[in-house]
Design an enzyme around this catalytic site. Sequence first.
Site, PDB file in Angstrom:
ATOM      1  N   GLU A  13      -5.027  -7.000 -13.908  1.00  0.00           N
ATOM      2  CA  GLU A  13      -5.678  -7.173 -12.593  1.00  0.00           C
ATOM      3  C   GLU A  13      -7.190  -7.307 -12.727  1.00  0.00           C
ATOM      4  OE1 GLU A  13      -4.549  -4.655  -9.273  1.00  0.00           O
ATOM      5  OE2 GLU A  13      -2.549  -4.375 -10.085  1.00  0.00           O
TER       6      GLU A  13
ATOM      7  N   GLN B 260       0.845  -1.197   0.000  1.00  0.00           N
ATOM      8  CA  GLN B 260       0.000   0.000   0.000  1.00  0.00           C
ATOM      9  C   GLN B 260       0.881   1.247   0.000  1.00  0.00           C
ATOM     10  OE1 GLN B 260      -3.409   0.036  -0.175  1.00  0.00           O
ATOM     11  NE2 GLN B 260      -3.714  -2.172  -0.005  1.00  0.00           N
TER      12      GLN B 260
ATOM     13  N   GLU C 250      -9.429   3.359  -7.082  1.00  0.00           N
ATOM     14  CA  GLU C 250      -8.178   3.305  -7.841  1.00  0.00           C
ATOM     15  C   GLU C 250      -8.016   1.842  -8.226  1.00  0.00           C
ATOM     16  OE1 GLU C 250      -5.342   2.242  -9.160  1.00  0.00           O
ATOM     17  OE2 GLU C 250      -3.953   2.760  -7.541  1.00  0.00           O
TER      18      GLU C 250
END
Length: 384
Positions: free
Chosen positions: A153, A46, A144
Amino acid sequence: MGSYQIGVVAGDRSGASNGGGAPVPVVDKELDFAQYFCTYAFLYHQKEMLSDRVRMDAYYNSVFQNKHHFKGKTVLDVGTGSGILAIWSAQAGARKVYAVEATKMSEHARALVKANNLEGVVEVIEGSMEDVTLPEKVDVIISEWMGYFLLRESMFDSVICARDRWLKPTGIMYPSHARMWMAPIRTGLAEKKISDYEGAMDDWHHFTNETKTCYGVDMSVLTKPFSEEQKKYYLQTSSWNNLHPHQVIGTAALVKEIDCLTATVDDILKVRSDISSSITLENTRFCGFGGWFDVHFRGRREDPAQKEIELTTAPSFDNGTHWGQQVFLVNPTIRVTEGDNLKFSFLMIRSKENHRLMEVELGCEVRQCSGNVLPAFNKKYYIE
Ligand SMILES: C[S@@+](CC[C@H](N)C(=O)[O-])C[C@H]1O[C@@H](n2cnc3c(N)ncnc32)[C@H](O)[C@@H]1O
Protein backbone atom coordinates in the site's frame (compact mmCIF):
# COMPACT_ATOMS: atom_id res chain seq x y z
CA MET A 1 -6.90 15.60 -9.50
CA GLY A 2 -3.45 15.83 -11.05
CA SER A 3 -0.45 13.97 -9.68
CA TYR A 4 1.97 13.88 -6.78
CA GLN A 5 5.52 12.83 -6.11
CA ILE A 6 6.17 9.77 -3.99
CA GLY A 7 9.89 9.91 -3.39
CA VAL A 8 13.25 9.84 -5.03
CA VAL A 9 14.36 6.81 -7.01
CA ALA A 10 17.87 7.30 -8.26
CA GLY A 11 18.27 6.08 -11.80
CA ASP A 12 14.56 5.83 -12.60
CA ARG A 13 14.31 7.48 -16.01
CA SER A 14 10.55 7.30 -16.08
CA GLY A 15 10.32 9.80 -13.25
CA ALA A 16 10.06 13.56 -13.55
CA SER A 17 12.85 15.82 -12.34
CA ASN A 18 12.57 17.57 -9.00
CA GLY A 19 14.73 20.42 -10.23
CA GLY A 20 17.75 19.22 -8.29
CA GLY A 21 18.52 16.64 -10.95
CA ALA A 22 17.27 13.57 -9.08
CA PRO A 23 14.39 11.83 -10.86
CA VAL A 24 11.16 11.60 -8.90
CA PRO A 25 8.42 9.11 -9.82
CA VAL A 26 5.09 10.79 -10.25
CA VAL A 27 1.86 9.04 -9.33
CA ASP A 28 -1.27 9.65 -11.37
CA LYS A 29 -3.66 10.71 -8.61
CA GLU A 30 -6.83 9.78 -10.46
CA LEU A 31 -5.55 6.27 -11.15
CA ASP A 32 -4.35 5.96 -7.54
CA PHE A 33 -7.83 6.92 -6.35
CA ALA A 34 -9.48 4.35 -8.60
CA GLN A 35 -7.03 1.55 -7.73
CA TYR A 36 -6.35 2.22 -4.06
CA PHE A 37 -8.46 4.76 -2.20
CA CYS A 38 -11.87 3.71 -3.53
CA THR A 39 -12.29 0.73 -1.18
CA TYR A 40 -11.56 2.87 1.88
CA ALA A 41 -14.64 4.96 1.09
CA PHE A 42 -16.87 2.00 2.07
CA LEU A 43 -18.01 1.43 5.64
CA TYR A 44 -17.83 -2.37 5.22
CA HIS A 45 -14.09 -2.02 4.65
CA GLN A 46 -13.57 0.30 7.62
CA LYS A 47 -15.68 -2.10 9.72
CA GLU A 48 -13.30 -4.95 8.87
CA MET A 49 -10.44 -2.96 10.40
CA LEU A 50 -12.57 -1.74 13.32
CA SER A 51 -13.45 -5.38 14.11
CA ASP A 52 -9.81 -6.50 14.32
CA ARG A 53 -9.43 -6.84 18.09
CA VAL A 54 -5.64 -7.15 18.06
CA ARG A 55 -5.34 -3.92 16.07
CA MET A 56 -8.00 -2.08 18.08
CA ASP A 57 -6.66 -3.16 21.49
CA ALA A 58 -3.11 -2.16 20.57
CA TYR A 59 -4.04 1.36 19.39
CA TYR A 60 -6.56 1.84 22.23
CA ASN A 61 -4.04 0.82 24.88
CA SER A 62 -1.25 2.83 23.29
CA VAL A 63 -3.38 5.98 23.57
CA PHE A 64 -5.15 5.46 26.91
CA GLN A 65 -2.14 4.03 28.74
CA ASN A 66 -0.02 6.96 27.55
CA LYS A 67 -2.38 9.85 28.10
CA HIS A 68 0.55 12.10 29.01
CA HIS A 69 1.41 12.18 25.29
CA PHE A 70 -2.09 13.46 24.44
CA LYS A 71 -3.26 15.68 27.30
CA GLY A 72 -3.41 19.29 26.10
CA LYS A 73 -1.50 18.37 22.90
CA THR A 74 -2.11 18.82 19.18
CA VAL A 75 -2.49 15.60 17.20
CA LEU A 76 -2.57 14.74 13.49
CA ASP A 77 -4.32 11.52 12.44
CA VAL A 78 -3.04 10.59 8.97
CA GLY A 79 -5.78 8.70 7.09
CA THR A 80 -8.45 8.94 9.77
CA GLY A 81 -10.95 6.66 7.97
CA SER A 82 -13.93 6.42 10.32
CA GLY A 83 -12.17 8.82 12.72
CA ILE A 84 -11.55 6.26 15.44
CA LEU A 85 -7.93 7.20 16.28
CA ALA A 86 -8.76 10.92 16.22
CA ILE A 87 -11.69 10.33 18.58
CA TRP A 88 -9.54 8.32 21.01
CA SER A 89 -6.86 11.03 20.90
CA ALA A 90 -9.49 13.63 21.83
CA GLN A 91 -10.95 11.41 24.57
CA ALA A 92 -7.43 11.04 25.97
CA GLY A 93 -7.32 14.83 26.41
CA ALA A 94 -5.88 16.29 23.20
CA ARG A 95 -6.46 20.03 22.79
CA LYS A 96 -6.87 19.78 19.02
CA VAL A 97 -6.91 16.86 16.59
CA TYR A 98 -6.58 17.25 12.82
CA ALA A 99 -8.12 14.17 11.18
CA VAL A 100 -7.14 13.98 7.51
CA GLU A 101 -8.89 11.55 5.16
CA ALA A 102 -8.59 11.36 1.37
CA THR A 103 -11.97 9.72 0.69
CA LYS A 104 -15.60 10.55 1.32
CA MET A 105 -15.30 8.45 4.48
CA SER A 106 -14.45 11.87 5.92
CA GLU A 107 -18.19 12.61 5.98
CA HIS A 108 -18.87 9.55 8.16
CA ALA A 109 -15.92 10.53 10.37
CA ARG A 110 -17.38 14.02 10.81
CA ALA A 111 -20.75 12.52 11.78
CA LEU A 112 -19.06 10.19 14.29
CA VAL A 113 -17.09 13.05 15.82
CA LYS A 114 -20.28 15.09 16.21
CA ALA A 115 -22.24 12.16 17.67
CA ASN A 116 -19.49 11.73 20.27
CA ASN A 117 -19.54 15.44 21.20
CA LEU A 118 -16.00 16.09 20.05
CA GLU A 119 -16.69 18.70 17.36
CA GLY A 120 -14.81 21.32 19.35
CA VAL A 121 -11.62 19.24 19.37
CA VAL A 122 -11.54 17.05 16.25
CA GLU A 123 -11.44 18.77 12.88
CA VAL A 124 -11.99 16.38 9.98
CA ILE A 125 -10.25 17.53 6.80
CA GLU A 126 -11.03 15.84 3.49
CA GLY A 127 -7.99 15.70 1.22
CA SER A 128 -4.72 13.95 0.50
CA MET A 129 -2.20 14.32 3.30
CA GLU A 130 0.31 15.45 0.69
CA ASP A 131 -1.90 18.44 -0.27
CA VAL A 132 -3.42 19.49 3.04
CA THR A 133 -2.24 22.60 4.91
CA LEU A 134 -2.63 22.71 8.69
CA PRO A 135 -2.73 25.94 10.71
CA GLU A 136 -0.04 24.72 13.12
CA LYS A 137 2.56 22.02 13.79
CA VAL A 138 1.55 19.06 15.94
CA ASP A 139 2.93 17.21 18.99
CA VAL A 140 1.78 13.74 17.91
CA ILE A 141 1.19 11.98 14.61
CA ILE A 142 -1.00 8.92 14.92
CA SER A 143 -1.73 6.70 11.94
CA GLU A 144 -2.64 3.17 11.03
CA TRP A 145 -0.73 2.89 7.76
CA MET A 146 0.36 -0.74 7.71
CA GLY A 147 -0.49 -2.95 4.72
CA TYR A 148 0.11 -6.65 4.13
CA PHE A 149 3.67 -7.54 5.16
CA LEU A 150 3.91 -3.97 6.49
CA LEU A 151 4.77 -2.02 3.36
CA ARG A 152 2.16 -3.07 0.80
CA GLU A 153 0.00 0.00 0.00
CA SER A 154 3.04 2.32 0.47
CA MET A 155 0.94 4.45 2.82
CA PHE A 156 3.92 5.05 5.09
CA ASP A 157 5.14 7.50 2.40
CA SER A 158 2.21 9.75 3.31
CA VAL A 159 3.04 9.50 7.02
CA ILE A 160 6.66 10.44 6.30
CA CYS A 161 5.45 13.39 4.24
CA ALA A 162 3.14 14.48 7.10
CA ARG A 163 5.92 14.05 9.68
CA ASP A 164 8.42 16.11 7.70
CA ARG A 165 5.92 18.92 7.18
CA TRP A 166 3.88 19.00 10.38
CA LEU A 167 5.57 17.29 13.33
CA LYS A 168 7.25 19.56 15.88
CA PRO A 169 10.95 18.78 16.49
CA THR A 170 9.93 17.32 19.87
CA GLY A 171 7.01 15.39 18.37
CA ILE A 172 6.08 11.73 18.78
CA MET A 173 5.05 9.09 16.27
CA TYR A 174 2.27 6.58 17.02
CA PRO A 175 3.45 3.90 16.25
CA SER A 176 7.11 4.74 16.77
CA HIS A 177 8.79 1.61 15.36
CA ALA A 178 8.03 -1.19 12.89
CA ARG A 179 9.69 -4.50 11.98
CA MET A 180 9.31 -7.12 9.24
CA TRP A 181 9.87 -10.82 9.96
CA MET A 182 10.19 -14.03 7.95
CA ALA A 183 10.32 -17.69 8.94
CA PRO A 184 10.29 -21.04 7.12
CA ILE A 185 6.92 -22.80 7.25
CA ARG A 186 5.15 -26.04 6.37
CA THR A 187 1.78 -25.81 4.67
CA GLY A 188 -0.55 -27.81 2.45
CA LEU A 189 -1.01 -24.68 0.34
CA ALA A 190 1.88 -25.68 -1.93
CA GLU A 191 0.08 -28.82 -3.23
CA LYS A 192 -3.22 -26.97 -3.45
CA LYS A 193 -1.76 -24.18 -5.60
CA ILE A 194 -0.06 -26.67 -7.94
CA SER A 195 -3.29 -28.60 -8.33
CA ASP A 196 -5.20 -25.33 -8.96
CA TYR A 197 -2.66 -24.41 -11.64
CA GLU A 198 -2.90 -27.86 -13.26
CA GLY A 199 -6.69 -27.61 -13.15
CA ALA A 200 -6.56 -24.22 -14.92
CA MET A 201 -4.29 -25.69 -17.63
CA ASP A 202 -6.55 -28.75 -18.11
CA ASP A 203 -9.46 -26.39 -18.52
CA TRP A 204 -7.46 -24.34 -21.05
CA HIS A 205 -6.68 -27.42 -23.18
CA HIS A 206 -10.36 -28.36 -23.14
CA PHE A 207 -11.20 -24.77 -24.17
CA THR A 208 -8.70 -24.67 -27.07
CA ASN A 209 -9.94 -28.06 -28.39
CA GLU A 210 -13.51 -26.87 -28.28
CA THR A 211 -12.70 -23.53 -29.94
CA LYS A 212 -10.93 -25.36 -32.76
CA THR A 213 -13.73 -27.90 -33.25
CA CYS A 214 -16.71 -25.55 -32.89
CA TYR A 215 -15.37 -22.27 -34.24
CA GLY A 216 -12.45 -23.25 -36.50
CA VAL A 217 -9.79 -21.14 -34.75
CA ASP A 218 -6.60 -22.67 -33.36
CA MET A 219 -5.81 -20.93 -30.06
CA SER A 220 -2.87 -23.12 -29.10
CA VAL A 221 -0.37 -20.33 -29.86
CA LEU A 222 -1.72 -18.68 -26.68
CA THR A 223 -1.08 -21.72 -24.47
CA LYS A 224 2.37 -20.51 -23.35
CA PRO A 225 1.30 -16.98 -22.35
CA PHE A 226 -1.80 -18.39 -20.62
CA SER A 227 0.37 -20.84 -18.71
CA GLU A 228 2.74 -18.01 -17.68
CA GLU A 229 -0.19 -15.88 -16.54
CA GLN A 230 -1.64 -18.73 -14.46
CA LYS A 231 1.77 -19.67 -13.04
CA LYS A 232 2.22 -16.09 -11.88
CA TYR A 233 -1.22 -16.11 -10.28
CA TYR A 234 -1.10 -19.53 -8.58
CA LEU A 235 2.59 -20.12 -7.94
CA GLN A 236 4.33 -16.75 -7.81
CA THR A 237 1.81 -14.54 -6.06
CA SER A 238 2.13 -14.61 -2.28
CA SER A 239 -0.97 -15.82 -0.47
CA TRP A 240 -2.79 -14.34 2.50
CA ASN A 241 -2.88 -16.90 5.30
CA ASN A 242 -3.56 -17.09 9.01
CA LEU A 243 -0.74 -19.45 9.91
CA HIS A 244 -0.83 -21.56 13.06
CA PRO A 245 2.38 -21.27 15.14
CA HIS A 246 2.87 -25.04 14.66
CA GLN A 247 3.34 -24.36 10.95
CA VAL A 248 6.45 -22.29 11.65
CA ILE A 249 9.38 -24.72 11.41
CA GLY A 250 12.36 -22.45 12.08
CA THR A 251 13.56 -19.36 13.87
CA ALA A 252 12.06 -16.06 12.69
CA ALA A 253 14.53 -13.74 10.94
CA LEU A 254 14.38 -9.96 11.21
CA VAL A 255 14.11 -8.55 7.68
CA LYS A 256 13.76 -4.81 8.34
CA GLU A 257 13.55 -2.36 11.23
CA ILE A 258 12.02 1.09 10.84
CA ASP A 259 12.25 4.03 13.20
CA CYS A 260 9.13 5.98 12.24
CA LEU A 261 10.65 9.22 13.50
CA THR A 262 13.64 9.14 11.17
CA ALA A 263 12.89 6.77 8.26
CA THR A 264 12.88 8.26 4.76
CA VAL A 265 11.03 7.09 1.64
CA ASP A 266 14.42 6.12 0.24
CA ASP A 267 14.89 3.72 3.20
CA ILE A 268 11.76 1.77 2.32
CA LEU A 269 11.73 1.90 -1.48
CA LYS A 270 13.91 -1.22 -1.49
CA VAL A 271 14.07 -3.66 1.39
CA ARG A 272 17.16 -5.82 1.08
CA SER A 273 18.37 -8.31 3.66
CA ASP A 274 20.66 -11.34 3.96
CA ILE A 275 19.26 -13.45 6.73
CA SER A 276 19.28 -16.96 8.13
CA SER A 277 16.99 -19.30 10.00
CA SER A 278 17.61 -22.55 11.88
CA ILE A 279 15.11 -25.35 11.48
CA THR A 280 13.63 -26.19 14.87
CA LEU A 281 11.50 -29.23 13.98
CA GLU A 282 12.65 -32.77 13.38
CA ASN A 283 12.13 -34.29 9.95
CA THR A 284 9.65 -31.94 8.34
CA ARG A 285 8.90 -30.29 4.99
CA PHE A 286 10.08 -26.79 4.14
CA CYS A 287 7.23 -25.48 1.97
CA GLY A 288 7.96 -21.76 1.90
CA PHE A 289 8.26 -18.65 3.99
CA GLY A 290 5.73 -16.79 6.09
CA GLY A 291 6.18 -13.02 6.35
CA TRP A 292 4.63 -10.73 8.97
CA PHE A 293 5.26 -7.51 10.87
CA ASP A 294 4.95 -5.87 14.24
CA VAL A 295 4.82 -2.23 15.32
CA HIS A 296 5.62 -0.67 18.68
CA PHE A 297 4.41 2.38 20.53
CA ARG A 298 7.40 3.56 22.55
CA GLY A 299 7.23 7.35 22.32
CA ARG A 300 10.60 8.98 21.76
CA ARG A 301 13.81 8.68 23.76
CA GLU A 302 13.38 12.08 25.47
CA ASP A 303 9.67 11.51 26.02
CA PRO A 304 9.09 7.76 26.31
CA ALA A 305 5.82 5.89 26.63
CA GLN A 306 4.75 5.15 30.19
CA LYS A 307 3.48 1.83 28.89
CA GLU A 308 5.05 0.39 25.73
CA ILE A 309 2.54 -1.39 23.53
CA GLU A 310 3.20 -3.94 20.77
CA LEU A 311 0.93 -4.81 17.86
CA THR A 312 2.08 -8.08 16.31
CA THR A 313 0.74 -9.96 13.30
CA ALA A 314 2.89 -13.05 13.95
CA PRO A 315 1.24 -16.50 13.67
CA SER A 316 -0.82 -16.85 16.80
CA PHE A 317 -2.77 -19.60 18.58
CA ASP A 318 -5.90 -17.52 18.96
CA ASN A 319 -5.25 -13.87 18.06
CA GLY A 320 -5.33 -13.60 14.28
CA THR A 321 -5.43 -10.21 12.58
CA HIS A 322 -6.96 -9.09 9.30
CA TRP A 323 -3.38 -8.73 8.02
CA GLY A 324 -2.67 -12.44 8.57
CA GLN A 325 0.69 -13.43 7.10
CA GLN A 326 2.00 -13.46 3.53
CA VAL A 327 3.06 -16.92 2.35
CA PHE A 328 5.79 -17.33 -0.28
CA LEU A 329 5.66 -20.93 -1.51
CA VAL A 330 8.69 -23.03 -2.46
CA ASN A 331 8.23 -25.67 -5.16
CA PRO A 332 9.18 -28.45 -4.88
CA THR A 333 9.12 -28.62 -1.08
CA ILE A 334 12.36 -29.66 0.65
CA ARG A 335 12.89 -32.24 3.43
CA VAL A 336 14.63 -30.57 6.38
CA THR A 337 15.32 -31.42 9.99
CA GLU A 338 16.25 -29.76 13.26
CA GLY A 339 19.62 -28.02 13.06
CA ASP A 340 19.54 -27.47 9.29
CA ASN A 341 20.26 -23.88 8.38
CA LEU A 342 18.59 -21.74 5.73
CA LYS A 343 20.54 -18.82 4.35
CA PHE A 344 18.40 -16.50 2.30
CA SER A 345 18.59 -13.21 0.52
CA PHE A 346 15.49 -11.04 0.45
CA LEU A 347 14.78 -8.13 -1.87
CA MET A 348 11.45 -6.30 -2.01
CA ILE A 349 10.78 -3.48 -4.45
CA ARG A 350 7.65 -1.69 -5.61
CA SER A 351 5.88 -2.83 -8.74
CA LYS A 352 6.60 -0.51 -11.68
CA GLU A 353 2.94 -0.61 -12.75
CA ASN A 354 1.51 0.18 -9.31
CA HIS A 355 3.71 1.62 -6.58
CA ARG A 356 1.36 0.25 -3.89
CA LEU A 357 2.09 -3.39 -4.85
CA MET A 358 5.37 -5.21 -4.23
CA GLU A 359 7.72 -7.62 -5.96
CA VAL A 360 9.95 -9.92 -3.94
CA GLU A 361 13.06 -11.85 -4.92
CA LEU A 362 14.08 -14.66 -2.61
CA GLY A 363 17.32 -16.60 -2.91
CA CYS A 364 17.76 -19.57 -0.57
CA GLU A 365 20.36 -22.19 0.29
CA VAL A 366 19.78 -25.10 2.67
CA ARG A 367 22.81 -26.17 4.69
CA GLN A 368 22.01 -29.51 6.25
CA CYS A 369 23.36 -30.24 9.72
CA SER A 370 25.28 -33.15 8.15
CA GLY A 371 27.40 -30.50 6.35
CA ASN A 372 25.76 -31.15 2.98
CA VAL A 373 24.65 -28.02 1.07
CA LEU A 374 21.61 -28.38 -1.23
CA PRO A 375 21.57 -26.50 -4.56
CA ALA A 376 20.56 -22.86 -4.05
CA PHE A 377 17.39 -21.57 -5.67
CA ASN A 378 16.06 -18.13 -6.59
CA LYS A 379 12.41 -17.19 -6.92
CA LYS A 380 10.38 -14.12 -7.75
CA TYR A 381 7.04 -13.36 -6.09
CA TYR A 382 4.36 -10.71 -6.36
CA ILE A 383 2.48 -9.23 -3.39
CA GLU A 384 -0.75 -8.15 -5.07
C1 LIG B 1 -5.80 1.51 7.09
S1 LIG B 1 -7.01 2.76 7.03
C2 LIG B 1 -7.05 3.31 8.72
C3 LIG B 1 -8.30 4.06 9.07
C4 LIG B 1 -8.38 4.52 10.52
N1 LIG B 1 -7.30 5.40 10.86
C5 LIG B 1 -8.39 3.34 11.45
O1 LIG B 1 -7.38 3.11 12.11
O2 LIG B 1 -9.40 2.63 11.53
C6 LIG B 1 -6.12 4.03 6.20
C7 LIG B 1 -6.95 5.23 5.83
O3 LIG B 1 -6.07 6.25 5.40
C8 LIG B 1 -6.59 6.89 4.25
N2 LIG B 1 -5.42 7.41 3.52
C9 LIG B 1 -4.40 6.69 2.98
N3 LIG B 1 -3.48 7.51 2.43
C10 LIG B 1 -3.92 8.78 2.64
C11 LIG B 1 -3.42 10.05 2.29
N4 LIG B 1 -2.27 10.19 1.62
N5 LIG B 1 -4.14 11.13 2.64
C12 LIG B 1 -5.31 11.01 3.31
N6 LIG B 1 -5.85 9.82 3.65
C13 LIG B 1 -5.17 8.71 3.33
C14 LIG B 1 -7.38 5.80 3.52
O4 LIG B 1 -8.35 6.34 2.68
C15 LIG B 1 -7.94 5.02 4.71
O5 LIG B 1 -9.20 5.49 5.08
